[in-house]
Design a protein around this motif. Structure first.
Motif, PDB file in Angstrom:
ATOM      1  N   PHE A  42       0.854  -1.182   0.000  1.00 16.07           N
ATOM      2  CA  PHE A  42       0.000   0.000   0.000  1.00 16.07           C
ATOM      3  C   PHE A  42       0.888   1.229   0.000  1.00 16.07           C
ATOM      4  N   PHE A  43       0.577   2.185  -0.841  1.00 17.76           N
ATOM      5  CA  PHE A  43       1.293   3.455  -0.865  1.00 17.76           C
ATOM      6  C   PHE A  43       0.412   4.460  -0.125  1.00 17.76           C
ATOM      7  N   ILE A  44       0.879   4.885   1.036  1.00 19.98           N
ATOM      8  CA  ILE A  44       0.096   5.766   1.901  1.00 19.98           C
ATOM      9  C   ILE A  44       0.717   7.158   1.890  1.00 19.98           C
ATOM     10  N   PRO A  45      -0.043   8.179   1.478  1.00 22.62           N
ATOM     11  CA  PRO A  45       0.477   9.550   1.532  1.00 22.62           C
ATOM     12  C   PRO A  45       0.649   9.979   2.983  1.00 22.62           C
ATOM     13  N   THR A  46       1.798  10.558   3.288  1.00 21.99           N
ATOM     14  CA  THR A  46       2.104  10.884   4.686  1.00 21.99           C
ATOM     15  C   THR A  46       2.823  12.216   4.815  1.00 21.99           C
ATOM     16  N   SER A  47       2.949  12.625   6.048  1.00 20.71           N
ATOM     17  CA  SER A  47       3.842  13.712   6.435  1.00 20.71           C
ATOM     18  C   SER A  47       4.516  13.248   7.726  1.00 20.71           C
ATOM     19  N   PRO A  48       5.672  13.789   8.078  1.00 26.67           N
ATOM     20  CA  PRO A  48       6.406  13.322   9.265  1.00 26.67           C
ATOM     21  C   PRO A  48       5.603  13.415  10.567  1.00 26.67           C
ATOM     22  N   ALA A  62      -7.876   1.555   2.369  1.00 24.01           N
ATOM     23  CA  ALA A  62      -7.344   0.897   1.178  1.00 24.01           C
ATOM     24  C   ALA A  62      -7.878  -0.532   1.048  1.00 24.01           C
ATOM     25  N   LEU A  63      -8.145  -1.172   2.173  1.00 22.29           N
ATOM     26  CA  LEU A  63      -8.684  -2.528   2.164  1.00 22.29           C
ATOM     27  C   LEU A  63     -10.195  -2.544   2.017  1.00 22.29           C
ATOM     28  N   GLY A  64     -10.806  -1.370   1.893  1.00 17.05           N
ATOM     29  CA  GLY A  64     -12.256  -1.297   1.746  1.00 17.05           C
ATOM     30  C   GLY A  64     -12.978  -1.378   3.069  1.00 17.05           C
ATOM     31  N   GLY A  65     -12.322  -0.967   4.131  1.00 14.47           N
ATOM     32  CA  GLY A  65     -12.895  -1.079   5.469  1.00 14.47           C
ATOM     33  C   GLY A  65     -13.659   0.136   5.923  1.00 14.47           C
ATOM     34  N   ASP A  66     -14.507   0.680   5.058  1.00 14.00           N
ATOM     35  CA  ASP A  66     -15.295   1.851   5.447  1.00 14.00           C
ATOM     36  C   ASP A  66     -16.392   1.497   6.436  1.00 14.00           C
ATOM     37  N   ASP A  67     -16.662   0.205   6.602  1.00 12.74           N
ATOM     38  CA  ASP A  67     -17.798  -0.219   7.419  1.00 12.74           C
ATOM     39  C   ASP A  67     -17.380  -0.945   8.697  1.00 12.74           C
TER      40      ASP A  67
END
Length: 122
Positions: A42-48, A62-67
């Motif tokens: 998974f490529f996750i946009p981040t900041s420090p 990303a895994l579709g875990g909205d629920d």
């Protein structure tokens, strides 16, 4: 009057409809980390200043875990420090799960670094 849609327009509309947009377009998220689990990356946009709890939330999305089907409490994240740690006597790496409250900067996680994800199957 009938609306005429070109193949290109239809293709673009289809792609836009089926793509989940992530925070990649957020201006303050110019870096990313790679989170690896088994054969997934998974490529996750981040900041420090992001916490590992935030990383877990993004993995759930990303895994579709909205629920609430994926519990972030079952996730264990480890920093991939190949040059650090390990038991000099056995040659085995020692690893300790990173607490949710910890920040990426606390563990010196930078752009394009790898974080390992393991799921607690309990």
């Amino acid at each position: 009057r009938l609306s005429h849609t070109t193949t290109s327009q239809a293709s673009t509309a289809y792609r836009n409809h089926n793509v989940k947009h992530s925070n990649m377009s957020t201006p303050d998220k110019k870096e990313y980390i790679r989170v690896k689990r088994r054969n997934q990356t998974f490529f996750i946009p981040t900041s420090p200043s992001d916490s590992f709890a935030y990383i877990k939330e993004e993995i759930c999305k990303a895994l579709g875990g909205d629920d609430d089907s994926i519990d972030p409490k079952l996730m264990r994240l480890y920093v991939d420090n190949k040059n650090e740690g390990g038991d000099a006597d056995t040659g085995k790496e020692t690893k300790k799960a990173i607490p949710d409250a910890a920040l990426l900067s606390d563990h010196d996680v930078k752009n394009d670094d790898i974080v390992i994800l393991e799921m607690d199957e309990s």
